[in-house]
Design an enzyme around this catalytic site. Structure first.
Site, PDB file in Angstrom:
ATOM      1  N   ASP A   7     -33.897  67.263  20.584  1.00 21.32           N
ATOM      2  CA  ASP A   7     -35.173  67.659  21.151  1.00 21.32           C
ATOM      3  C   ASP A   7     -34.911  68.132  22.575  1.00 21.32           C
ATOM      4  O   ASP A   7     -33.749  68.274  22.981  1.00 21.32           O
ATOM      5  CB  ASP A   7     -36.191  66.511  21.083  1.00 21.32           C
ATOM      6  CG  ASP A   7     -35.861  65.342  22.003  1.00 21.32           C
ATOM      7  OD1 ASP A   7     -34.791  65.347  22.653  1.00 21.32           O
ATOM      8  OD2 ASP A   7     -36.676  64.407  22.065  1.00 21.32           O
ATOM      9  N   CYS A  64     -31.521  62.809  21.331  1.00 25.20           N
ATOM     10  CA  CYS A  64     -32.808  62.833  22.024  1.00 25.20           C
ATOM     11  C   CYS A  64     -32.627  62.027  23.299  1.00 25.20           C
ATOM     12  O   CYS A  64     -31.497  61.702  23.667  1.00 25.20           O
ATOM     13  CB  CYS A  64     -33.953  62.339  21.143  1.00 25.20           C
ATOM     14  SG  CYS A  64     -33.923  60.593  20.678  1.00 25.20           S
ATOM     15  N   THR A  66     -33.313  58.852  24.114  1.00 23.18           N
ATOM     16  CA  THR A  66     -32.725  57.525  23.875  1.00 23.18           C
ATOM     17  C   THR A  66     -31.784  57.510  22.677  1.00 23.18           C
ATOM     18  O   THR A  66     -30.966  56.601  22.547  1.00 23.18           O
ATOM     19  CB  THR A  66     -33.811  56.468  23.619  1.00 23.18           C
ATOM     20  OG1 THR A  66     -34.493  56.811  22.402  1.00 23.18           O
ATOM     21  CG2 THR A  66     -34.765  56.362  24.787  1.00 23.18           C
ATOM     22  N   HIS A  97     -15.835  51.424   9.418  1.00 23.84           N
ATOM     23  CA  HIS A  97     -16.476  50.393   8.593  1.00 23.84           C
ATOM     24  C   HIS A  97     -17.657  50.899   7.770  1.00 23.84           C
ATOM     25  O   HIS A  97     -17.878  50.408   6.664  1.00 23.84           O
ATOM     26  CB  HIS A  97     -16.979  49.248   9.473  1.00 23.84           C
ATOM     27  CG  HIS A  97     -15.881  48.498  10.151  1.00 23.84           C
ATOM     28  ND1 HIS A  97     -16.129  47.389  10.925  1.00 23.84           N
ATOM     29  CD2 HIS A  97     -14.540  48.691  10.193  1.00 23.84           C
ATOM     30  CE1 HIS A  97     -14.989  46.924  11.401  1.00 23.84           C
ATOM     31  NE2 HIS A  97     -14.012  47.701  10.980  1.00 23.84           N
ATOM     32  N   HIS A 133     -15.301  47.340   2.938  1.00 21.84           N
ATOM     33  CA  HIS A 133     -16.160  48.359   3.539  1.00 21.84           C
ATOM     34  C   HIS A 133     -16.706  49.311   2.482  1.00 21.84           C
ATOM     35  O   HIS A 133     -17.866  49.725   2.555  1.00 21.84           O
ATOM     36  CB  HIS A 133     -15.420  49.109   4.648  1.00 21.84           C
ATOM     37  CG  HIS A 133     -15.006  48.223   5.775  1.00 21.84           C
ATOM     38  ND1 HIS A 133     -15.886  47.409   6.446  1.00 21.84           N
ATOM     39  CD2 HIS A 133     -13.792  48.010   6.331  1.00 21.84           C
ATOM     40  CE1 HIS A 133     -15.238  46.734   7.382  1.00 21.84           C
ATOM     41  NE2 HIS A 133     -13.964  47.077   7.328  1.00 21.84           N
TER      42      HIS A 133
END
Length: 141
Positions: A7, A64, A66, A97, A133
């Site tokens: 964004d 973005c 955060t 993993h 995994h």
């Protein structure tokens, strides 16, 4: 090929990631946004995630402010395992993993130098293939 999406809050960092990809001669497809003008991250995060889910791109990187919102959007797409990383250890471990196929970062959280280290680690770390995994990734799916 790497799918990119951001964004307006992630636009500048996405441009730095594009510079890194060009330098390393890694193909990419930019799903937007195209500027710092305010926009809604779901459109761009979903487009990048769908390209990865469809096999059009091997990996995705979404950004973005955060990294939280755009990672949630990516993870709504079936077949996506998007990890929000703010350090290289997490980037390495999510590939080893979780066989993560998308990376999310917060441009307001990590600086450009750290972000490029995270991208480099994410793109260059293979899935371990360890049975435990593999079993866990299958359980996620």
């Amino acid at each position: 090929m790497v799918a990119l999406g951001s964004d307006h809050g992630g636009y500048d960092l996405k441009q730095k990631v594009i510079g890194y990809l060009k330098e390393k001669e890694i193909e990419y497809r930019d799903f937007g946004c195209e500027s710092r003008e305010s926009c809604d991250y779901p459109e761009y995060g979903r487009a990048a995630a769908e390209a990865v889910a469809k096999g059009e791109c091997d990996f995705g990187i979404v950004i973005c402010t955060t990294g939280i919102g755009i990672s949630i959007v990516a993870n709504k797409v079936k077949g996506i395992r998007c990890a929000l990383c703010s350090d290289t250890v997490s980037a390495r471990l999510t590939r080893e993993h979780n066989d993560a196929n998308m990376l999310a970062m917060g441009a307001g959280i990590v600086g450009a130098n750290l972000a490029l280290g995270i991208v480099d680690t994410f793109l260059n770390t293979p899935f371990s293939g360890e049975q435990k995994h593999v079993r866990r990734v299958k359980a996620i799916e």
